[in-house]
Each structure stands twice: as C-alpha cells, then as structure tokens.
Write a protein that holds these residues in place. Structure first.
Motif, PDB file in Angstrom:
ATOM      1  N   ARG A 226     -34.621   0.234  17.288  1.00 56.59           N
ATOM      2  CA  ARG A 226     -34.737   1.641  16.897  1.00 56.59           C
ATOM      3  C   ARG A 226     -33.480   2.413  17.346  1.00 56.59           C
ATOM      4  N   MET A 227     -32.374   1.706  17.543  1.00 51.44           N
ATOM      5  CA  MET A 227     -31.135   2.332  18.003  1.00 51.44           C
ATOM      6  C   MET A 227     -30.356   2.938  16.836  1.00 51.44           C
ATOM      7  N   GLN A 228     -29.458   3.868  17.162  1.00 51.46           N
ATOM      8  CA  GLN A 228     -28.609   4.506  16.161  1.00 51.46           C
ATOM      9  C   GLN A 228     -27.159   4.539  16.652  1.00 51.46           C
ATOM     10  N   LEU A 229     -26.246   4.459  15.701  1.00 49.62           N
ATOM     11  CA  LEU A 229     -24.827   4.531  16.033  1.00 49.62           C
ATOM     12  C   LEU A 229     -24.481   5.971  16.390  1.00 49.62           C
ATOM     13  N   ARG A 230     -23.906   6.141  17.566  1.00 45.66           N
ATOM     14  CA  ARG A 230     -23.527   7.466  18.024  1.00 45.66           C
ATOM     15  C   ARG A 230     -22.238   7.374  18.834  1.00 45.66           C
ATOM     16  N   SER A 231     -21.547   8.488  18.926  1.00 48.86           N
ATOM     17  CA  SER A 231     -20.344   8.542  19.756  1.00 48.86           C
ATOM     18  C   SER A 231     -20.679   9.177  21.095  1.00 48.86           C
ATOM     19  N   GLY A 232     -19.775   9.021  22.051  1.00 45.83           N
ATOM     20  CA  GLY A 232     -19.990   9.616  23.370  1.00 45.83           C
ATOM     21  C   GLY A 232     -20.345   8.616  24.446  1.00 45.83           C
ATOM     22  N   ALA A 233     -20.307   7.314  24.124  1.00 46.92           N
ATOM     23  CA  ALA A 233     -20.657   6.302  25.127  1.00 46.92           C
ATOM     24  C   ALA A 233     -19.654   6.315  26.276  1.00 46.92           C
ATOM     25  N   PRO A 234     -20.130   6.208  27.512  1.00 47.75           N
ATOM     26  CA  PRO A 234     -19.210   6.176  28.657  1.00 47.75           C
ATOM     27  C   PRO A 234     -18.505   4.830  28.751  1.00 47.75           C
TER      28      PRO A 234
ATOM     29  N   ILE B 172       0.854  -1.188   0.000  1.00 48.54           N
ATOM     30  CA  ILE B 172       0.000   0.000   0.000  1.00 48.54           C
ATOM     31  C   ILE B 172       0.889   1.237   0.000  1.00 48.54           C
ATOM     32  N   ARG B 173       0.625   2.160  -0.942  1.00 48.00           N
ATOM     33  CA  ARG B 173       1.421   3.373  -1.084  1.00 48.00           C
ATOM     34  C   ARG B 173       0.837   4.517  -0.263  1.00 48.00           C
ATOM     35  N   THR B 174      -0.484   4.742  -0.384  1.00 51.24           N
ATOM     36  CA  THR B 174      -1.130   5.829   0.358  1.00 51.24           C
ATOM     37  C   THR B 174      -2.479   5.363   0.905  1.00 51.24           C
ATOM     38  N   VAL B 175      -2.928   6.025   1.990  1.00 55.64           N
ATOM     39  CA  VAL B 175      -4.254   5.749   2.566  1.00 55.64           C
ATOM     40  C   VAL B 175      -4.969   7.087   2.750  1.00 55.64           C
ATOM     41  N   ARG B 176      -6.126   7.192   2.143  1.00 56.11           N
ATOM     42  CA  ARG B 176      -6.948   8.390   2.339  1.00 56.11           C
ATOM     43  C   ARG B 176      -8.165   8.014   3.206  1.00 56.11           C
ATOM     44  N   SER B 177      -8.453   8.830   4.211  1.00 55.42           N
ATOM     45  CA  SER B 177      -9.591   8.547   5.102  1.00 55.42           C
ATOM     46  C   SER B 177     -10.804   9.396   4.722  1.00 55.42           C
ATOM     47  N   ASP B 178     -11.880   8.699   4.368  1.00 51.02           N
ATOM     48  CA  ASP B 178     -13.182   9.349   4.149  1.00 51.02           C
ATOM     49  C   ASP B 178     -14.151   8.954   5.269  1.00 51.02           C
ATOM     50  N   VAL B 179     -13.599   8.545   6.404  1.00 51.21           N
ATOM     51  CA  VAL B 179     -14.420   8.064   7.530  1.00 51.21           C
ATOM     52  C   VAL B 179     -15.142   9.235   8.187  1.00 51.21           C
ATOM     53  N   ALA B 180     -16.430   9.020   8.460  1.00 49.81           N
ATOM     54  CA  ALA B 180     -17.227  10.033   9.170  1.00 49.81           C
ATOM     55  C   ALA B 180     -17.240   9.702  10.661  1.00 49.81           C
ATOM     56  N   LEU B 181     -17.223  10.721  11.487  1.00 52.96           N
ATOM     57  CA  LEU B 181     -17.299  10.530  12.939  1.00 52.96           C
ATOM     58  C   LEU B 181     -18.759  10.663  13.364  1.00 52.96           C
ATOM     59  N   ALA B 182     -19.302   9.627  14.044  1.00 53.76           N
ATOM     60  CA  ALA B 182     -20.717   9.629  14.453  1.00 53.76           C
ATOM     61  C   ALA B 182     -21.012  10.812  15.351  1.00 53.76           C
ATOM     62  N   GLU B 183     -22.270  11.234  15.309  1.00 55.54           N
ATOM     63  CA  GLU B 183     -22.704  12.366  16.129  1.00 55.54           C
ATOM     64  C   GLU B 183     -22.446  12.095  17.605  1.00 55.54           C
ATOM     65  N   LEU B 184     -21.928  13.088  18.263  1.00 56.99           N
ATOM     66  CA  LEU B 184     -21.632  12.965  19.691  1.00 56.99           C
ATOM     67  C   LEU B 184     -22.892  13.240  20.515  1.00 56.99           C
ATOM     68  N   LEU B 185     -23.200  12.320  21.433  1.00 57.13           N
ATOM     69  CA  LEU B 185     -24.343  12.501  22.333  1.00 57.13           C
ATOM     70  C   LEU B 185     -23.851  12.505  23.777  1.00 57.13           C
ATOM     71  N   LYS B 186     -24.187  13.545  24.480  1.00 58.05           N
ATOM     72  CA  LYS B 186     -23.867  13.644  25.904  1.00 58.05           C
ATOM     73  C   LYS B 186     -25.041  14.261  26.641  1.00 58.05           C
ATOM     74  N   PRO B 187     -25.667  13.575  27.588  1.00 58.42           N
ATOM     75  CA  PRO B 187     -25.326  12.212  28.016  1.00 58.42           C
ATOM     76  C   PRO B 187     -25.720  11.182  26.962  1.00 58.42           C
ATOM     77  N   PHE B 188     -25.080  10.032  27.026  1.00 58.34           N
ATOM     78  CA  PHE B 188     -25.316   8.969  26.054  1.00 58.34           C
ATOM     79  C   PHE B 188     -26.572   8.190  26.455  1.00 58.34           C
ATOM     80  N   PRO B 189     -27.581   8.108  25.545  1.00 57.43           N
ATOM     81  CA  PRO B 189     -28.843   7.471  25.919  1.00 57.43           C
ATOM     82  C   PRO B 189     -28.955   6.014  25.445  1.00 57.43           C
TER      83      PRO B 189
END
Length: 451
Positions: A137-145, A85-102
């Motif tokens: 009915r769950m969704q992927l989110r960031s911010g989990a404790p 592998i010569r190069t790596v490009r990141s198109d990764v999205a960061l999930a929405e941050l939820l605080k407090p995490f529900p």
C-alpha cells in the motif's frame, strides 16, 4: 519525337521522386528507432527506472515521476548526450514532498502489509523483495531522508521477530509495538536500540512476550521453602510472589515471560500462594483456566479455610486429612458387632474396617499423625478381639490396651499366648485386662440324676 521524350521522361521522374521520398522516409524511421534504443539505454540506471523517453525524429520527450530535481536533471543530461538527439523536452513530474517521510510495516495473522512512502522504484523493489507476499500500500513520494533504505531494512528485520504488531518510521525515528513470536525474539528485541544504524533513533519499544499455550504456573511448598515455575506476564510478578512469603520462607522463581495469561492470573497466583503457605506442605497449579491445589493442612480449620478460598477462585482443593495432635483409635466389641471410634490415616483403611462383619465406622474420621506402626497395631488389636466375646481395644500413640472376656477356654488360652508374645515391635502394650469365659450353666436333668 518530342512527344515521345515527354512520354517516357515524366513517368521516370515520378518514379525517381517517389523512390527518393520513400528512401528518405525509411531513413528517418530507422534513425528514430535507433535513437529511441540509444536514449532508452542511456537511462538504464537503478535510480532512473522511473524515466520514460519518446523520440520523434531527432527530438526526445522525457516523462515519468521523479522524487528529486537532481534525478530529472540527470535523466535529461543522459538523453541529451545521446549522439543524434537535437532537443530534449522534460515532461517529468516531481513526486509529492512528504516531511516527515513515513514508512510502516505491520503483521497480523501471518500477513504483512507495507504502507507509507518509498523514494524510488529501486527502493520499492528492495522493500517488496525483503517481505515476499506482503500487501503493498506504499506510494512514490519525495522527501526521503538519507539512509532511508538501510533504516527501512532494519525495521523489517525487527518486524520478523513479531507475530503481531508493527514498525513505523517518521523520517529516521522508529517506533515498534507488538508481540514477540518467541522467547529468543523477545530477548533480541530488547537490545534493538543498541544495534540501530547510524542516524536511526528507536523512540518507542513496546514489546509483549510471546504467547504461551497452555499458560501454566505452579508452586511447591515443602514446609520450609517454596519453588515457583511456569509463565508470567511481567517480571514484576516474581517480586510480588517473593514478598508474599514470610521472611523465614525462601522463595525461588523460574518464570518465563509470556502473553496469553487467563483472566485474573496475577491475583489468583498471589492468592493461591498465600493459601499454599497455610499448609504443612503442598502444591498448587494453574493451567489456562484450571486451578488445582493439593496438600496437607495442619488442622480442620485450615483445611476448611483453604478449601473455601480455592473454591472461590473457581479451583479445586484436594487435601490430606488434618493432623491430629493425639492420634487414637478405639474398638468396642459386643454381640452385635464392632464399633470404631477415633481416627484412621486414610480412606483405604476406613473402607477395610467397614467391610468387617458387623462393623460400624460412622464415628471414624480421617487424620494424619498415626504412629509409624499403626497398621501393625490395628492388626494386633483385631486378632486379639477375635478371641473375645466382648471387649475393647485401644491405640493411643504407640501405646496399646486390651480388655474383655474370652469367647471360650481355647480363646482365653490363645489370647494369653498373644499377650505373652507382646505388642508388635515399636509398640507398647500398656494395659491388658482379660477374663476367662463365663461357665456354662449345668443342665437341670444332669443335676437331678446326680441327686
């Protein structure tokens, strides 16, 4: 000659060049395919299931949705470390941050629904595996404790003790509200706070007891003490019931907490106990919306008051006859029949007397307090009256009285013999005044002949 050389050389060069280009193309395609396989393998980790990689030549493009920057850095490093592998490009999205995490789970009519957020696909799969068939009915989110998965599993275990209600997390703060599915589950939920994982706080615990069907409650009073069994909507009812009894009447309660009480249950239970205690003895019961009381009142007024109170609650009262302080029965015999006055202990005795030829029982009433040998006394009196043309027989307590005129000489002798034998055991013949039959008038024709 030269023409012949170019004639053969040029096509050969073309063929060779074309073959070389095809070989290079095939080589690059194979390399790309191999690199794609290797980079995909480098991402085979539970926390990287979200990552997708595409290889173009020796260049890779990483995509997907991550919940932490550290996860993105880790995925890029793994792909970049793949040989070739010569190069790596990141198109990764960061999930929405939820605080407090529900995170929440609920159950109704047997169906579980999961809502809120999950921090990774690994956690997502684990949650769904814990509750097969759950509505997701769950969704992927960031911010989990830290400790989210253990906390969520603890909450789902608590949900398994409910047949209606739910659990909800705000970060690691847990609230639970609902109805226990059994008595054992209800008891188990009461100690939930003591078993919470480190970091988890049970902030609210509102648990209703399991449903009872039919919803039953009963109280028995033997004249000295009361025993109460059945269901109760709360533990405070037992204290209220004990407080409703006089100090000299002990009350024992064996009540099981349960939901599903009929409307007005507590007020009805207290009112029924109050009326039960007015009786000499008795029993009262509630089964869903059915109320029934039976027992022995001390007098007519008590019987009337208790019957009215139970009827007002929508119930039925079946009471024994009231107690009679001076239990007595009188029988008058004449040429027209037998007239009964006073009291008999039960409806069966009254019906038996009513069936006698020429009997009038309209002045008879039911009452308790008959002497122990009442039936023997009554049989003795009816036998004695059977030998009289007219007369009276009386029972007052354990004392008997008989008086009247014999129907015939034979009857006179028979009743004298009966009197001589005495009253039945346990009874006393206090008075007996008997007369022989009236003499028959002498026929006029016989008188004339003798003259």
């Amino acid at each position: 000659m030269v023409g012949t050389f170019w004639k053969w050389l040029v096509p050969g060069v073309v063929v060779i060049a074309a073959g070389t280009a095809l070989a290079v193309s095939q080589t690059e395609s194979a390399v790309t395919a191999q690199l794609a396989t290797q980079t995909a393998a480098s991402l085979e980790a539970p926390d990287l299931s979200w990552a997708q990689v595409k290889v173009d030549g020796r260049d890779a493009v990483l995509s997907g949705t991550a919940t932490t920057q550290a996860m993105i850095v880790d995925a890029v490093a793994r792909v970049a470390a793949t040989p070739g592998i010569r190069t790596v490009r990141s198109d990764v999205a960061l999930a929405e941050l939820l605080k407090p995490f529900p995170f929440a789970a609920s159950i109704k009519s047997g169906q579980v629904a999961l809502t809120g957020a999950y921090p990774s696909e690994t956690a997502h799969v684990a949650l769904l595996s814990a509750i097969p068939g759950a509505v997701d009915r769950m969704q992927l989110r960031s911010g989990a404790p830290d400790g989210f998965e253990g906390a969520a599993g603890f909450g789902l275990a608590a949900l398994a003790d409910l047949d209606e209600g739910g659990v909800a997390f705000s970060d690691l703060t847990l609230t639970i509200e609902g109805r226990a599915k059994s008595a054992a589950a209800y008891d188990d939920l009461q100690t939930l706070s003591q078993r919470a994982p480190v970091g988890v706080t049970v902030a609210a615990l509102k648990i209703s007891p399991p449903v009872a069907s039919p919803y039953v409650w009963s109280a028995k009073f033997d004249g000295t003490s009361v025993s109460i069994t059945g269901n109760a909507p709360n533990s405070a009812l037992a204290d209220k019931l004990r407080a409703a009894a006089p100090d000299n009447v002990p009350v024992s309660t064996t009540l099981t907490l349960a939901s599903g009480a009929p409307a007005g249950f507590e007020a009805n239970a207290l009112a029924l106990l109050e009326n039960l205690l007015k009786l000499e003895r008795g029993e009262v019961a509630i089964s869903d919306g059915t109320i029934a009381l039976e027992g022995a009142p001390a007098g007519e007024k008590v019987a009337s008051d208790v019957t009215a109170a139970v009827t007002a609650l929508g119930g039925t009262a079946v009471l024994e006859p009231p107690r009679i302080a001076e239990f007595s029965l009188g029988i008058d015999k004449s040429t027209t029949g037998l007239v009964f006055t006073g009291f008999v202990p039960d409806a069966a005795t009254k019906a038996k007397l009513a069936a006698l030829n020429g009997a009038d029982v309209s002045r008879l009433a039911l009452g308790r307090g008959a002497p122990e040998r009442f039936a023997s006394a009554l049989d003795f009196g009816l036998e004695a009256l059977g030998h009289l043309a007219d007369g009276q027989f009386g029972i007052k307590g354990s004392k008997l009285s008989i008086g009247g005129r014999a129907a015939s000489v034979a009857d006179f002798r028979a009743i004298e013999g009966l009197i001589e034998q005495g009253a039945p055991q346990g009874l006393t013949l206090a008075a007996a005044e008997l007369h022989p039959p009236l003499a028959s008038p002498v026929p006029r024709s016989a008188t004339t002949s003798e003259a």
